[in-house]
Design an enzyme around this catalytic site. Structure first.
Site, PDB file in Angstrom:
ATOM      1  N   ASP A 287      -3.742  -3.828   6.709  1.00 42.57           N
ATOM      2  CA  ASP A 287      -4.117  -4.552   5.496  1.00 42.57           C
ATOM      3  C   ASP A 287      -3.126  -5.690   5.236  1.00 42.57           C
ATOM      4  O   ASP A 287      -1.925  -5.538   5.412  1.00 42.57           O
ATOM      5  CB  ASP A 287      -4.127  -3.601   4.301  1.00 42.57           C
ATOM      6  CG  ASP A 287      -5.113  -2.471   4.475  1.00 42.57           C
ATOM      7  OD1 ASP A 287      -6.284  -2.768   4.728  1.00 42.57           O
ATOM      8  OD2 ASP A 287      -4.698  -1.299   4.391  1.00 42.57           O
TER       9      ASP A 287
ATOM     10  N   SER B 268       0.865  -1.183   0.000  1.00 36.57           N
ATOM     11  CA  SER B 268       0.000   0.000   0.000  1.00 36.57           C
ATOM     12  C   SER B 268       0.896   1.225   0.000  1.00 36.57           C
ATOM     13  O   SER B 268       1.768   1.340  -0.861  1.00 36.57           O
ATOM     14  CB  SER B 268      -0.948  -0.042   1.209  1.00 36.57           C
ATOM     15  OG  SER B 268      -1.912   0.985   1.136  1.00 36.57           O
TER      16      SER B 268
ATOM     17  N   HIS C  31      -2.773  -1.204  -3.224  1.00 35.10           N
ATOM     18  CA  HIS C  31      -3.972  -0.401  -2.996  1.00 35.10           C
ATOM     19  C   HIS C  31      -3.859   0.899  -3.778  1.00 35.10           C
ATOM     20  O   HIS C  31      -2.830   1.583  -3.722  1.00 35.10           O
ATOM     21  CB  HIS C  31      -4.130  -0.100  -1.505  1.00 35.10           C
ATOM     22  CG  HIS C  31      -4.477  -1.321  -0.709  1.00 35.10           C
ATOM     23  ND1 HIS C  31      -4.170  -1.455   0.623  1.00 35.10           N
ATOM     24  CD2 HIS C  31      -5.113  -2.468  -1.058  1.00 35.10           C
ATOM     25  CE1 HIS C  31      -4.603  -2.614   1.062  1.00 35.10           C
ATOM     26  NE2 HIS C  31      -5.164  -3.258   0.058  1.00 35.10           N
TER      27      HIS C  31
END
Length: 334
Positions: free
Chosen positions: A130, A11, A38
């Site tokens: 995440d 991310s 992401h």
């Protein structure tokens, strides 16, 4: 069986780490590499082009039905989950996870379900937690867990979270990750290392797919209803019994604890700005009404409007100071 599927999640700060990893993968790698970064839902992604210039392996964006072939890097496109299913990569517009589509957890869980101990999971730089739930699934199924050293990551949140919940097999800086992956692929996994796929894992993978919300009706059966609500749809959240504390609403949106807290903080800030706007509007209206009352010779009524204006001004000043002062907001936990 051999470990020949590498799933990579990143991310914030992840582009640099991905470039470093891919640049060190050898030509002819006897494994497929699937990447989720992401990214915003709109537009296209330049990541396949960026990574394609870094190393020796061909890189392409996933299209629905892409065969999983050795010696190739596949990148999840914006606004679609990438799911490993029946030897191919499928694209899905299933419910978001932690507000993301594509989501690292979706790819990791589907790989764990489809390929079990043949999977190598890699978590790179990123914020919050995440990738943790997905890595738990990979480890439970006998796969390997490789994590970028938190001190080497631009954003250490994701690596830190994985290390708190998973017994990682290797923790290395991004500069060593490509070589480590190359050494790990092709080795036969321990047949006793993993456990059979749980019904919870099957349900979560089904929810993330595109086939008319398959599995979403089973969500309450796998957990405990809470009084918490989903930031995406305001539906009730179900607490699921997994190591990373996952929540799902009844339509399938998934949340991990850190991401849920972050979303609630964002919602609180929006509500506070809305309250400030309302106070400003109240101030303006009270001032207009006081002026109108004085023109009509109703001084007592005008004074009441003056009091309301002063009250709104004082409240707005306090709220504005809170919103514009990061230190006050941190002390209050907002």
């Amino acid at each position: 069986m051999h470990r020949d599927l590498v799933v990579v999640g990143a991310s914030a700060g992840g582009v640099e780490a991905l470039q470093t990893l891919v640049s060190r993968l050898p030509a002819g790698l006897p494994a497929a590499v699937v990447v989720v970064l992401h990214m915003p839902a709109g537009g296209s992604s330049a990541l396949p082009t960026i990574l394609g210039r870094c190393g020796k392996l061909p890189v392409s964006s996933v299209v629905d039905g892409t065969p999983v072939e050795h010696g190739h890097v596949y990148v999840a496109p914006p606004n679609h989950h990438t799911v490993v299913q029946d030897g191919v990569l499928r694209l899905s517009r299933g419910p978001t996870e932690n507000g993301h589509r594509p989501a690292v957890n979706v790819l990791f869980r589907s790989a764990a379900l489809a390929r079990g101990s043949e999977v190598i999971g890699v978590v790179l730089s990123g914020a919050l937690d995440d990738g943790t739930a997905g890595m738990v699934s990979i480890k439970n199924r006998g796969g390997l867990a490789l994590v970028q050293s938190p001190e080497d990551a631009l954003y250490p949140g994701m690596p830190d979270s994985v290390l708190r919940h998973v017994d990682a097999d290797h923790v290395v800086p991004a500069s060593e990750m490509g070589g480590l992956v190359a050494r790990c692929v092709g080795k036969g996994p321990d047949a006793q290392a993993g456990t059979p796929a749980s019904e919870l894992l099957r349900m979560e993978v089904e929810v993330s797919r595109d086939d008319a919300g398959a599995g979403s009706g089973d969500i309450p059966q796998h957990g405990t209803m809470t009084t918490l609500t989903c930031p995406d749809c305001a539906g009730s959240l179900v607490a699921l019994p997994n190591e990373s504390g996952q929540y799902r609403c009844l339509v399938g949106h998934g949340w991990t604890p850190d991401a849920l807290l972050d979303a609630y903080n964002g919602g609180l800030e929006r509500a506070l700005w809305m309250a400030l706007r309302t106070l400003e509007e109240k101030t303006s209206l009270a001032r207009r009404m006081a002026s109108s009352s004085r023109r009509s010779g109703r001084e007592l009524v005008a004074v009441r409007y003056d009091d309301q204006e002063e009250e709104a001004l004082a409240a707005a000043a306090v709220l504005r100071k809170f919103l514009l002062n990061p230190e006050l907001r941190e002390d209050a936990g907002a």
